[in-house]
Every structure is written in structure tokens, then in C-alpha cells.
Design a protein around this motif. Structure first.
Motif, PDB file in Angstrom:
ATOM      1  N   THR A  36      40.635  35.703  40.098  1.00 37.68           N
ATOM      2  CA  THR A  36      40.738  35.070  38.815  1.00 37.68           C
ATOM      3  C   THR A  36      39.982  33.483  38.872  1.00 37.68           C
ATOM      4  O   THR A  36      39.409  33.317  37.817  1.00 37.68           O
ATOM      5  CB  THR A  36      42.308  34.408  38.807  1.00 37.68           C
ATOM      6  OG1 THR A  36      43.040  35.686  39.298  1.00 37.68           O
ATOM      7  CG2 THR A  36      42.645  34.068  37.336  1.00 37.68           C
ATOM      8  N   LYS A  48      43.385  34.640  32.009  1.00 34.18           N
ATOM      9  CA  LYS A  48      44.692  35.177  32.405  1.00 34.18           C
ATOM     10  C   LYS A  48      44.946  36.364  33.340  1.00 34.18           C
ATOM     11  O   LYS A  48      44.033  37.059  33.319  1.00 34.18           O
ATOM     12  CB  LYS A  48      45.555  35.559  30.979  1.00 34.18           C
ATOM     13  CG  LYS A  48      45.478  34.385  30.138  1.00 34.18           C
ATOM     14  CD  LYS A  48      46.803  34.677  29.090  1.00 34.18           C
ATOM     15  CE  LYS A  48      46.696  33.586  27.891  1.00 34.18           C
ATOM     16  NZ  LYS A  48      45.586  33.898  27.109  1.00 34.18           N
ATOM     17  N   GLU A  49      46.090  36.253  34.199  1.00 38.37           N
ATOM     18  CA  GLU A  49      46.188  37.057  35.094  1.00 38.37           C
ATOM     19  C   GLU A  49      46.360  38.740  34.394  1.00 38.37           C
ATOM     20  O   GLU A  49      46.699  38.637  33.058  1.00 38.37           O
ATOM     21  CB  GLU A  49      47.569  37.297  35.793  1.00 38.37           C
ATOM     22  CG  GLU A  49      47.683  35.828  36.629  1.00 38.37           C
ATOM     23  CD  GLU A  49      46.519  35.708  37.592  1.00 38.37           C
ATOM     24  OE1 GLU A  49      46.273  36.588  38.391  1.00 38.37           O
ATOM     25  OE2 GLU A  49      46.072  34.598  37.978  1.00 38.37           O
ATOM     26  N   GLY A  50      46.183  39.596  35.087  1.00 37.12           N
ATOM     27  CA  GLY A  50      46.390  41.180  34.416  1.00 37.12           C
ATOM     28  C   GLY A  50      44.951  41.722  34.316  1.00 37.12           C
ATOM     29  O   GLY A  50      44.156  41.131  34.770  1.00 37.12           O
ATOM     30  N   ASN A  51      44.943  42.946  33.776  1.00 35.42           N
ATOM     31  CA  ASN A  51      43.828  43.892  33.747  1.00 35.42           C
ATOM     32  C   ASN A  51      43.119  43.552  32.432  1.00 35.42           C
ATOM     33  O   ASN A  51      43.813  43.045  31.418  1.00 35.42           O
ATOM     34  CB  ASN A  51      44.282  45.253  33.653  1.00 35.42           C
ATOM     35  CG  ASN A  51      44.929  45.936  34.815  1.00 35.42           C
ATOM     36  OD1 ASN A  51      44.797  45.111  35.795  1.00 35.42           O
ATOM     37  ND2 ASN A  51      45.438  46.818  35.221  1.00 35.42           N
ATOM     38  N   ILE A 104      41.982  40.091  39.371  1.00 39.61           N
ATOM     39  CA  ILE A 104      42.003  40.535  38.012  1.00 39.61           C
ATOM     40  C   ILE A 104      41.047  41.836  38.018  1.00 39.61           C
ATOM     41  O   ILE A 104      40.008  41.757  38.609  1.00 39.61           O
ATOM     42  CB  ILE A 104      41.322  39.741  36.995  1.00 39.61           C
ATOM     43  CG1 ILE A 104      42.622  38.539  36.690  1.00 39.61           C
ATOM     44  CG2 ILE A 104      40.976  40.240  35.505  1.00 39.61           C
ATOM     45  CD1 ILE A 104      41.955  37.501  35.742  1.00 39.61           C
TER      46      ILE A 104
END
Ligand code: NAP
Ligand code: ZN
Ligand code: ZN
Length: 426
Positions: A36, A54-57, A3
Motif C-alpha cells: 500500500t 485505500k486497502e482492497g482490490n 493491494i
């Protein structure tokens, strides 16, 4: 899976220094990218919300949100949550205090770890008769730079920073001139002292400190951060006499009396310097570890007269780290011609030393108190080069009163270090 978290602005750092300190320590590759799972673990360990990562930026504010924890109600008023003793029962409890705003020469550091020195215990119980209450102990401080004044150069946000036993000195006297500023009569101690404005100083059992940058130490990046804090007192207090009394030459036969926080650092330095090290201890509890892990060459039990006599005149020098009144004559008997014994422990009562053993082997007795700022940096760099750190037991702040009871009973190998980030909440 990883992340990416947006880098914080200086203002965001200032607003949430605790979370920035955690961010800095988690950001191992210095690219603001986090595994993560590591982030999820950190949220569990440091945060109070059971949110799933959660995944993502992530925006920096979302990162803060994962790690922020609500404060506990406590006595006092102010921006800094500390743990203080209000009287010589020495019992520590949460207490709020106000730190000054950083001036142009100051660094604001978020405390991450703080070692528990036996001097903290002496002062909490007013054993030296000089404690002003409330007292917030802690002078083995490892933290992260979160803000600084406009005249501070060479430091940046996120740097690892150490603070030891003093945070200012007169900067004019002979001791300051020759860089022995720890012996300056105007030395401002990190706690239980008064700063130049006459305000009481409070130590590292607290969320943050404001310290003039001249008294901040750089911590080598390769050293394990949680094991570094005790170098700022236990480390320098044993390194300095080894250097000053020229007990640092390979082959020198060094005795270390008392295998506590200071003593085990003396053994580590001695071995890193190529000395032949003998530990003199009160029991055999630490024998195996001293020989096998710390790699001491010999281990003597001070009460075993036969063993002590068998090692008569076997040492060139001794560092005595014992915190309580103890027999000196058997120790003097271990010293060879021209030997020296350097006291660094501070028993609350005077100890008696007869003249005869001193003159019979032309012995010298000396003392040594912590070390200057320049020498402390030299010691930290030595530790970086030789990978010397303290062997410690990490504890939450809430455990401190039990830890102090255990320290009285000599039940720690070899230093308690408080995980301040995880327990000092505001
Ligand atoms: P510590 O971790 O409690 O270690 C002291 C060690 O002394 C113990 O582990 C124990 O070792 C031994 N000991 C304890 N009671 C004893 C007794 N009655 N007789 C003989 N040995 C005894 O303490 P520390 O943090 O290393 O500090 C040691 C002393 O140095 C304290 O007095 C502290 O205030 C002082 N100090 C001085 C300076 C300075 O600038 N000079 C700086 C920091 C600390 P064994 O189990 O091996 O017997
Ligand atoms: Zn200390
Ligand atoms: Zn001075």
C-alpha cells in the motif's frame, strides 16, 4: 498491507503505456500485488492527484487513475512528447511528434530512463556539422515493452528493453553479415538520421519509440534499472574495443583517458575483466573516488609531467575517451613496446600525432565506434553476470538544459540519466 491490482489487457496497456511501465516496475514479485505504501508513494511521485490509496482490490483503470498526469502545453503535433532543440543553441524544450504505428516486426517501447551522452551535446550544438534540426537526442534508452507486431516472437508485454545508438541497418552488407552492423553504411541511427522510408529519426528524450525487434536489447533483470540505460552507448563503446583489440586478458595494463561517462565504464569493465587499470585525468577531482570506489589501480594527472614521466612505458593499451582536442604525445609516452591506443572520443577538430613516438615503440593507433547488436547483447549479459552498471545522477527532464551546461563543465559523476516517466507527460 498490500493491494491487488487487476492485470491489464493488451488494449489497456496500449492505451496507457506510461502507467503500464510504472506498474511493471513496481510489481517486483510479478504477482500484481503492491505494498500500500509503495503505491501511495508512486501516486505521489508520478500522479497529479492527491488521492489516498485505500486497502482492497483495484481495477486496472483505478490504478491508472492514481498515476495519470495531465500534459503540459507544448509546440508541435503528435502522439509522442519529446524534448527537442530547434537550432544549434542546443536549448531543449517540449515538442510533440508523431511516431509510426508499430509494423509486424516492431516493438513499441515506453521510455523509462534515457542517458545523456556527450555525443548528444556535440550534436545539439552541431559541433560535428551534421545535425538536422529539430533534433531529439537520446540513444541510451531503457524502456518497457508495451505493444508489438504480429511477427515479433520471444518478447512479451512488460519486458525490460534497451535501445542504443542505432535502430536499423541494411542487413545485407559485409558488416551486417559478420555482425558488425554498427559499421553498416546503411545503419539508421536512433536520432539525427533517416529511416529506410526517408523519415527523420528522433531519440529517447521522449515518451516512446517504435523499433524493429532485431535492434532491441534484452536487459538482465538483476541490474538496477535506472543505472542500465548508459550501458547502451557508454557501456558498449568501451566494451567493444576491449574485446576487439584483445585488451581483455587478466593482467593487461590498461590506461583510460578521461573519467567521464565512457571512461568510468571502461574502468568498470577493466576491473571486471581482471586488468590493471590506470586512469589518466585532467585534475585530481575524481582521484579518490576512482581509486576507492571504482577500484582503479593508479591515477595520473595528464598535466603533471613528472608523474607522467614516472609512468613512461607502463601501459600495454589505452582507451582514449576525451571529448575535446588534447595532447596525444604524453599519452603515447605511457605505452610500452607494441602498445596500442584506441580512440573512442570524438573531438570536433583533428588532433596532431607525430610519427616518431609511434615508430620508436612500434605503437598502433585504432578507433572504435559503439558495437554491433550481437556484441551489445553480449555486453549486457556480461554486466548481468558481473553486476556492472553505470554510476549516474538521475534527473527530471526539466533539468536537462542545466545538466548539459554541467556536462560542458565536466561536472557530473559520471552520467546524467533522465527519469522520463516522471517528467515527460502527455
Ligand atoms: P564525458 O562524460 O563528457 O567525458 C569526457 C571526459 O573527457 C571528461 O569527463 C574529462 O575527464 C575528459 N575531458 C574533457 N575535456 C577535456 C579536455 N579538454 N582535455 C582532456 N580531457 C578532457 O563524455 P562521454 O559521454 O564519456 O563521451 C566522450 C567522447 O566519446 C565524446 O566525444 C563522445 O561524442 C564520444 N563518443 C564516442 C562513441 C563512439 O562510438 N566512439 C560513443 C559515445 C560517445 P577527466 O575529468 O577525467 O579529465
Ligand atoms: Zn553515446
Ligand atoms: Zn549493412
Amino acid at each position: 498491507m498490500s493491494i491487488k491490482v487487476a492485470k491489464p489487457t493488451a488494449q489497456e496497456v496500449k492505451s496507457n503505456p506510461r502507467e503500464f511501465a510504472i506498474y511493471t516496475l513496481l510489481d517486483k514479485n510479478k504477482d500484481s500485488t503492491f505494498e500500500t505504501q509503495a503505491l501511495q508513494d508512486a501516486a505521489k511521485q508520478y500522479g497529479s492527484k492527491s488521492s489516498t490509496v485505500k486497502e482492497g482490490n483495484l481495477k486496472y483503470s483505478q490504478f491508472v487513475d492514481l498515476l495519470v498526469k495531465a500534459g503540459e502545453p507544448c509546440e508541435g503535433k503528435g502522439d509522442c512528447l519529446s524534448w527537442a532543440a530547434q537550432d544549434d543553441s542546443g536549448h531543449l524544450a517540449p515538442w510533440k511528434l508523431t511516431r509510426r504505428q508499430p509494423g509486424p516486426e516492431d516493438i513499441f517501447l515506453q521510455v523509462v530512463y534515457c542517458g545523456v551522452c556527450h555525443s548528444d551535446l556535440h550534436q545539439l550544438k552541431n559541433e560535428w556539422g551534421n545535425t538536422t534540426f529539430p533534433v531529439v537526442p537520446g540513444h541510451e534508452i531503457a524502456g518497457i515493452v508495451c505493444d508489438m507486431g504480429k511477427n515479433v516472437t520471444g518478447w512479451k508485454l512488460g519486458d525490460k528493453v534497451g535501445v542504443g545508438c542505432f535502430i536499423d541497418a541494411c542487413r545485407n552488407c559485409h558488416a551486417c553479415e559478420i555482425k558488425d552492423d554498427n559499421y553498416c553504411p546503411g545503419c539508421v541511427l536512433t536520432y539525427n538520421s533517416k529511416d529506410k522510408e526517408g523519415n527523420p529519426t528522433y531519440g529517447g528524450y521522449s515518451t516512446h519509440l517504435i523499433v524493429d525487434h532485431r535492434y532491441c536489447l534484452r536487459i538482465p533483470d538483476n541490474l538496477q534499472f535506472d543505472s542500465v540505460a548508459p550501458l547502451l552507448c557508454a557501456g558498449i563503446t568501451t566494451y567493444s574495443p576491449l574485446m576487439h583489440y584483445e585488451m581483455n586478458k587478466p593482467g593487461f595494463k590498461l590506461g583510460v583517458v578521461g573519467l567521464g561517462g565512457l571512461g568510468h565504464m571502461a574502468v568498470k569493465f577493466g576491473k571486471a575483466m581482471g586488468l590493471e587499470v590506470t586512469v589518466i585525468s585532467t585534475s585530481d577531482h575524481k582521484k579518490q573516488e576512482a581509486l576507492e570506489v571504482l577500484k582503479a589501480d593508479h591515477f595520473l594527472i595528464s598535466k603533471n609531467e613528472k608523474e607522467m614521466q614516472a609512468h613512461a612505458k607502463s601501459l600495454n593499451g589505452i582507451i582514449d575517451t576525451v571529448s575535446a582536442v588534447h595532447e596525444m604525445v604524453p599519452l603515447l609516452g605511457l605505452l610500452d613496446l607494441n602498445g596500442k591506443i584506441v580512440c573512442v572520443g570524438v573531438p570536433p577538430e583533428p588532433m596532431s600525432i607525430p610519427a616518431f613516438p609511434l615508430l620508436a615503440s612500434r605503437l598502433s593507433i585504432g578507433g572504435s565506434m559503439i558495437g554491433g547488436i550481437r556484441e551489445t547483447q553480449e555486453m549486457l549479459d556480461f554486466c548481468g553476470k558481473h553486476n556492472v552498471v553505470c554510476k549516474c545522477e538521475i534527473i527530471p527532464m526539466q533539468y536537462i538544459n542545466t545538466a548539459l551546461e554541467r556536462l560542458v563543465k565536466n561536472d557530473v559523476k559520471y552520467r546524467f540519466v533522465i527519469d522520463v516517466q516522471n517528467s515527460c507527460l502527455l
